[in-house]
Design a protein around this motif. Structure first.
Motif, mmCIF file in Angstrom:
data_model
loop_
_atom_site.group_PDB
_atom_site.id
_atom_site.type_symbol
_atom_site.label_atom_id
_atom_site.label_comp_id
_atom_site.label_asym_id
_atom_site.label_seq_id
_atom_site.Cartn_x
_atom_site.Cartn_y
_atom_site.Cartn_z
ATOM 1 N N ALA A 321 53.118 49.875 63.035
ATOM 2 C CA ALA A 321 53.220 50.113 61.594
ATOM 3 C C ALA A 321 51.950 49.736 60.847
ATOM 4 O O ALA A 321 51.622 50.336 59.823
ATOM 5 C CB ALA A 321 54.411 49.339 61.018
ATOM 6 N N TYR A 322 51.225 48.748 61.327
ATOM 7 C CA TYR A 322 50.087 48.225 60.565
ATOM 8 C C TYR A 322 48.744 48.296 61.299
ATOM 9 O O TYR A 322 47.716 47.918 60.749
ATOM 10 C CB TYR A 322 50.350 46.761 60.178
ATOM 11 C CG TYR A 322 50.587 45.826 61.352
ATOM 12 C CD1 TYR A 322 49.542 45.398 62.165
ATOM 13 C CD2 TYR A 322 51.863 45.340 61.655
ATOM 14 C CE1 TYR A 322 49.753 44.538 63.234
ATOM 15 C CE2 TYR A 322 52.082 44.482 62.707
ATOM 16 C CZ TYR A 322 51.020 44.082 63.495
ATOM 17 O OH TYR A 322 51.221 43.235 64.560
ATOM 18 N N HIS A 323 48.754 48.763 62.519
ATOM 19 C CA HIS A 323 47.548 48.692 63.344
ATOM 20 C C HIS A 323 46.337 49.347 62.689
ATOM 21 O O HIS A 323 45.244 48.771 62.629
ATOM 22 C CB HIS A 323 47.807 49.328 64.713
ATOM 23 C CG HIS A 323 46.689 49.140 65.686
ATOM 24 N ND1 HIS A 323 45.567 49.966 65.703
ATOM 25 C CD2 HIS A 323 46.489 48.222 66.662
ATOM 26 C CE1 HIS A 323 44.752 49.573 66.662
ATOM 27 N NE2 HIS A 323 45.285 48.508 67.245
ATOM 28 N N SER A 324 46.500 50.555 62.180
ATOM 29 C CA SER A 324 45.355 51.282 61.612
ATOM 30 C C SER A 324 44.861 50.645 60.315
ATOM 31 O O SER A 324 43.660 50.661 60.017
ATOM 32 C CB SER A 324 45.719 52.742 61.365
ATOM 33 O OG SER A 324 46.816 52.849 60.469
ATOM 34 N N ALA A 325 45.755 50.062 59.527
ATOM 35 C CA ALA A 325 45.360 49.475 58.254
ATOM 36 C C ALA A 325 44.636 48.144 58.426
ATOM 37 O O ALA A 325 43.757 47.796 57.631
ATOM 38 C CB ALA A 325 46.591 49.277 57.369
ATOM 39 N N PHE A 326 44.997 47.406 59.465
ATOM 40 C CA PHE A 326 44.429 46.063 59.646
ATOM 41 C C PHE A 326 43.710 45.933 60.985
ATOM 42 O O PHE A 326 43.759 44.875 61.612
ATOM 43 C CB PHE A 326 45.550 45.021 59.561
ATOM 44 C CG PHE A 326 46.244 44.976 58.239
ATOM 45 C CD1 PHE A 326 45.673 44.347 57.148
ATOM 46 C CD2 PHE A 326 47.488 45.570 58.079
ATOM 47 C CE1 PHE A 326 46.328 44.297 55.927
ATOM 48 C CE2 PHE A 326 48.153 45.529 56.866
ATOM 49 C CZ PHE A 326 47.561 44.897 55.779
ATOM 50 N N GLU A 327 43.048 46.979 61.384
ATOM 51 C CA GLU A 327 42.428 46.993 62.706
ATOM 52 C C GLU A 327 41.463 45.835 62.917
ATOM 53 O O GLU A 327 41.335 45.304 64.021
ATOM 54 C CB GLU A 327 41.704 48.326 62.920
ATOM 55 C CG GLU A 327 41.286 48.569 64.353
ATOM 56 C CD GLU A 327 40.832 49.993 64.585
ATOM 57 O OE1 GLU A 327 40.523 50.322 65.741
ATOM 58 O OE2 GLU A 327 40.793 50.767 63.616
ATOM 59 N N ASN A 328 40.780 45.423 61.843
ATOM 60 C CA ASN A 328 39.817 44.322 61.971
ATOM 61 C C ASN A 328 40.449 42.962 61.683
ATOM 62 O O ASN A 328 39.752 41.965 61.523
ATOM 63 C CB ASN A 328 38.633 44.545 61.030
ATOM 64 C CG ASN A 328 39.046 44.613 59.573
ATOM 65 O OD1 ASN A 328 40.227 44.809 59.265
ATOM 66 N ND2 ASN A 328 38.100 44.466 58.666
ATOM 67 N N ARG A 329 41.785 42.919 61.591
ATOM 68 C CA ARG A 329 42.495 41.658 61.353
ATOM 69 C C ARG A 329 43.463 41.355 62.492
ATOM 70 O O ARG A 329 44.361 40.548 62.342
ATOM 71 C CB ARG A 329 43.292 41.720 60.038
ATOM 72 C CG ARG A 329 42.454 41.935 58.798
ATOM 73 C CD ARG A 329 41.646 40.674 58.451
ATOM 74 N NE ARG A 329 41.031 40.755 57.141
ATOM 75 C CZ ARG A 329 39.833 41.270 56.901
ATOM 76 N NH1 ARG A 329 39.122 41.780 57.913
ATOM 77 N NH2 ARG A 329 39.341 41.284 55.678
ATOM 78 N N LEU A 330 43.268 42.003 63.628
ATOM 79 C CA LEU A 330 44.201 41.869 64.736
ATOM 80 C C LEU A 330 43.686 40.939 65.818
ATOM 81 O O LEU A 330 42.503 40.929 66.152
ATOM 82 C CB LEU A 330 44.479 43.236 65.365
ATOM 83 C CG LEU A 330 45.065 44.327 64.459
ATOM 84 C CD1 LEU A 330 45.292 45.602 65.262
ATOM 85 C CD2 LEU A 330 46.360 43.856 63.822
ATOM 86 N N ALA A 331 44.593 40.153 66.382
ATOM 87 C CA ALA A 331 44.292 39.367 67.568
ATOM 88 C C ALA A 331 44.328 40.307 68.778
ATOM 89 O O ALA A 331 44.728 41.472 68.664
ATOM 90 C CB ALA A 331 45.310 38.244 67.722
#
Length: 443
Positions: A321-331
């Motif tokens: 659901a959020y991968h593309s929006a927060f790609e640079n905020r992922l572990a």
């Protein structure tokens, strides 16, 4: 890192009228001003409580806890989930071996949250326009966002499908039939990862252990709970085989005495353990389906003849659901990086709770509820210009149910035996707690 105050920073004119602060009061000389945080978008505004609207993505343990608290405080919100019912998956394994039990594990969202619930699959987050995008084209606007997407894993430990309550319950009733087909035969629980099972997360971990035990006891005449975790479990009448890639069972963060007791309980119940072995033909195996003959092979050359294979090889963070929006905020595992206030790094109005939050602690339903408390409190605190609350992981409390009348665990680092676990968890598996949270009566 996101700011410590100003939860509506960067929301744009959609959420606050120029020149107004809390409750629409016009700013005056000497009045305390919101300490807004500047977002990547660059705009700064104060909060108008009349315009606050929280969207919660995911209706698991953290999601319903957050929704219930917002509802109690009359804060506008919308809960979104692809199912129409909350799934108490802590008890999913018992539902897979005991007929009639599954209906206790699914609780309608709409009965509790009414118009504040929307069934749908989230396909993205539009950070520029502050909307949650649903499959089918609907966009849900938000002033604050709580991401509680949880994790995915193999059935029956998890049930992550677009489904209605009736179909979900039937899926578990069908699983019970598959297990009962194994009378006089055998079953294998298989997994290749570690263990940490409060909700059935891993195979050789708590779930795998619980599932194999439940299966063994149900086939022997008394339905019990079985653990699916990091392993493969093979079922047969009086014969359950648990295949696990590690030497020890259960989560590595548990006390050695707890992990040893898990092993001893399983052995006393007659479960066959194949430890330090991996299933080598997993892709060829039919899962959760009774067959007249299934051959399971391991990397050590062991062969197990069985009739039912149940996979328990761990959970994965549900980041779609959020991968593309927060790609640079992922572990690295897909979880969202958060600060001490559970705000997604760089966004003071967006929170991540439960399994999808990158916090160094076991993924447990109990922790998701604690996260929800912090997120909701901080949304309220930001609106009232109060300091935010920090989340501090505590000592591990973990109760591993191994049947209705057995189990082991630890509380704040201290070993607890079967009596405590039986009284606290094994009989009910905390189902009554979820029905209470949803303010409904169980069937």
């Amino acid at each position: 890192m996101g700011g410590t105050r100003g939860g509506a920073a960067g929301l744009g004119q959609r959420w606050a009228r120029p020149g107004q602060g809390l409750r629409g009061r016009r700013k005056t000389r000497g009045q305390r001003q919101p300490n807004s945080t500047q977002f990547e978008m660059g705009s700064q505004v104060s909060v108008d409580t009349g315009a606050v609207h929280v969207v919660i993505v995911g209706g698991g343990f953290g999601g319903i806890a957050a929704a219930s608290q917002l509802q109690a405080q009359n804060i506008p919100f919308m809960l979104v989930d692809m199912k129409d019912s909350f799934h108490h998956n802590v008890a999913a394994l018992r539902a897979s071996v005991e007929s009639g039990f599954a209906k206790k594990t699914f609780i309608s969202y709409s009965v509790t949250f009414r118009d504040n619930f929307r069934q749908g699959k989230v396909i993205g987050i539009d950070l520029k326009n502050h909307t949650v995008l649903l499959q089918g084209g609907e966009a849900l606007p938000f002033s604050h966002l709580i991401l509680a997407t949880g994790s995915t894993g193999p059935f029956p430990g998890k049930f992550n499908e677009v489904s209605c309550q009736e179909a979900a319950i039937q899926a578990y009733e069908d699983m019970v039939k598959q297990v009962r087909h194994t009378d006089g035969c055998g079953a294998v629980w298989a997994g290749q990862s570690a263990v940490a099972l409060e909700q059935g997360d891993y195979l050789g971990g708590p779930h795998g252990c619980q599932n194999s035990l439940r299966s063994a006891e149900s086939l022997g005449g008394e339905t019990q709970d079985s653990p699916l975790n990091t392993c493969v479990v093979c079922l047969c009448l009086f014969q359950v085989t648990l295949i696990h890639s590690k030497v020890q069972l259960a989560d590595k963060e548990l006390l050695p005495s707890v992990r040893q007791e898990v092993k001893e309980i399983l052995l006393r119940k007659g479960v066959q353990l194949l430890l330090s072995e991996r299933v080598s033909n997993l892709e060829e195996l039919p899962l959760s389906e009774f067959r007249d003959y299934i051959k399971v092979q391991t990397d050590k050359g062991t062969e197990v003849a069985t009739n039912l294979v149940i996979l328990c090889n761990g959970i994965k963070i549900n980041s779609s659901a959020y991968h593309s929006a927060f790609e640079n905020r992922l572990a690295s595992n897909g979880a969202l990086k958060v600060n001490e206030f559970l705000q997604v790094e760089g966004y003071s109005n967006i929170y991540a709770i439960g399994d999808c939050a990158d916090i160094k602690e076991p993924k447990m339903a109990y922790h998701a509820g604690l996260h929800a408390n912090i997120a909701v409190a901080n949304i309220v605190n930001s609106m009232k210009q109060r300091p935010l609350k920090a989340y501090k992981p505590g000592a591990l409390t973990f109760l591993l149910s191994l049947g209705r009348n057995d189990g082991v665990g630890q509380i704040s680092g201290y070993y607890v035996g079967r009596l405590m676990v039986r009284l606290a968890k094994s009989r009910d598996l905390f189902i009554s707690t979820s029905w209470k949270t949803m303010r409904q009566s169980p069937p």
